[in-house]
Enzyme design. Structure first.
Site, PDB file in Angstrom:
ATOM      1  CB  ALA A 168      59.966  46.392  16.855  1.00  0.00           C
ATOM      2  CB  CYS A 169      58.826  44.758  21.808  1.00  0.00           C
ATOM      3  SG  CYS A 169      57.633  46.110  21.829  1.00  0.00           S
ATOM      4  CG  LEU A 170      56.111  39.687  20.274  1.00  0.00           C
ATOM      5  CD1 LEU A 170      55.745  38.511  21.180  1.00  0.00           C
ATOM      6  CD2 LEU A 170      55.936  39.305  18.812  1.00  0.00           C
ATOM      7  CB  SER A 172      56.054  47.422  17.892  1.00  0.00           C
ATOM      8  OG  SER A 172      56.491  46.243  17.228  1.00  0.00           O
ATOM      9  NE  ARG A 173      55.746  42.099  15.649  1.00  0.00           N
ATOM     10  CZ  ARG A 173      57.046  42.165  15.794  1.00  0.00           C
ATOM     11  NH1 ARG A 173      57.595  43.265  16.302  1.00  0.00           N
ATOM     12  NH2 ARG A 173      57.812  41.160  15.437  1.00  0.00           N
TER      13      ARG A 173
END
Length: 268
Positions: A168-170, A172-173
């Site tokens: 997932a894209c960064l 999402s962290r």
């Protein structure tokens, strides 16, 4: 299953595939190329939320499989609603993606296609509604394909992405409510790259406290190894700019930040 997918794609005059290089979009790009030839174009959205390693991998995949491929810059990082990082962040990101892809699709005389599969419909993904409202199509959903089906078809076609872990894209962290900034995303990417270099190829660096705390997730089977190398991991994460480093004893699961919204995480 491949016949169903290709029959669905054959109904389109032309397609612009949103191509991140993950298992879903990789299969969609290859299948669209098989059916539509030069009328299919894979487009990778480049922004601070896309890890450089994923950008390079997507370009290399397209070259290997003869898929027409271009990159386009997206501006979600400049949109206040996205930066605010509410529960609807993905919708603003998807809107930025569609805004960037729409002129290309118009020039091609076709539609925008996304790699959404049936399993995605049960997760918290507000971007799906934003995409549907803009006229994007989801051929996997139309063909009745799950994530397992996508991987099975990819293996049948000998695609190297058949077993690729979710990436997932960064953004999402980042914990909901903490601002998403290019600087924070760069720190997350640096920390995850360091973990990859240490041999933890499946990992997440989740951040809390406006980016002060890095919470490390690795698969449960790797927890003992991570604990044994905790000094190296902590040093690498701190070099990336985090003040605190924690190892999540529950292990890795996709969508863990959604728990903050009362949604379940999705285990691999």
């Amino acid at each position: 299953m491949l016949d169903r997918l290709e029959a669905r794609l054959a109904r389109e005059r032309a397609l612009v595939v949103a191509f991140s290089g993950g298992a879903d979009s990789a299969l969609l790009a290859v299948a669209a190329h098989r059916v539509l030839g030069e009328r299919a174009l894979a487009v990778t959205a480049v922004s601070p939320s896309l890890p450089e390693r994923e950008r390079r991998a997507a370009a290399a995949f397209a070259r290997r499989h003869g898929v027409a491929h271009v990159e386009v810059r997206t501006d979600e990082a400049e949109r206040p609603e996205y930066v605010a990082n509410g529960g609807d962040r993905c919708a603003h990101c998807k809107s930025a993606l569609l805004d960037a892809l729409a002129p290309i699709a118009a020039l091609a005389g076709g539609k925008i296609a996304l790699g959404t599969n049936l399993d995605d419909l049960g997760d918290h993904r507000p971007g799906q509604q934003a995409a549907a409202a803009r006229g994007a199509i989801a051929p996997f959903v139309d063909a009745g394909l799950t994530k397992a089906d996508v991987r099975a078809i990819s293996a049948h076609l000998d695609l190297e992405t058949a077993g690729k872990p979710a990436a997932a894209c960064l953004a999402s962290r980042v914990a909901y409510g903490d601002p998403v900034t290019p600087q924070l995303l760069a720190r997350i990417e640096a920390a995850e790259d360091a973990l990859h270099d240490l041999g933890f190829l499946i990992c997440r660096v989740r951040t809390h406290g406006d980016g002060a705390v890095a919470r490390i997730e690795v698969p449960p089977a790797d927890l003992d190894a991570a604990h044994a190398r905790r000094a190296e991991i902590s040093a690498a994460v701190r070099r990336a700019g985090f003040r605190f480093c924690a190892l999540d004893l529950d292990g890795f699961a996709s969508g863990r930040m959604n728990v903050l919204l009362g949604m379940p995480a999705v285990h691999p």
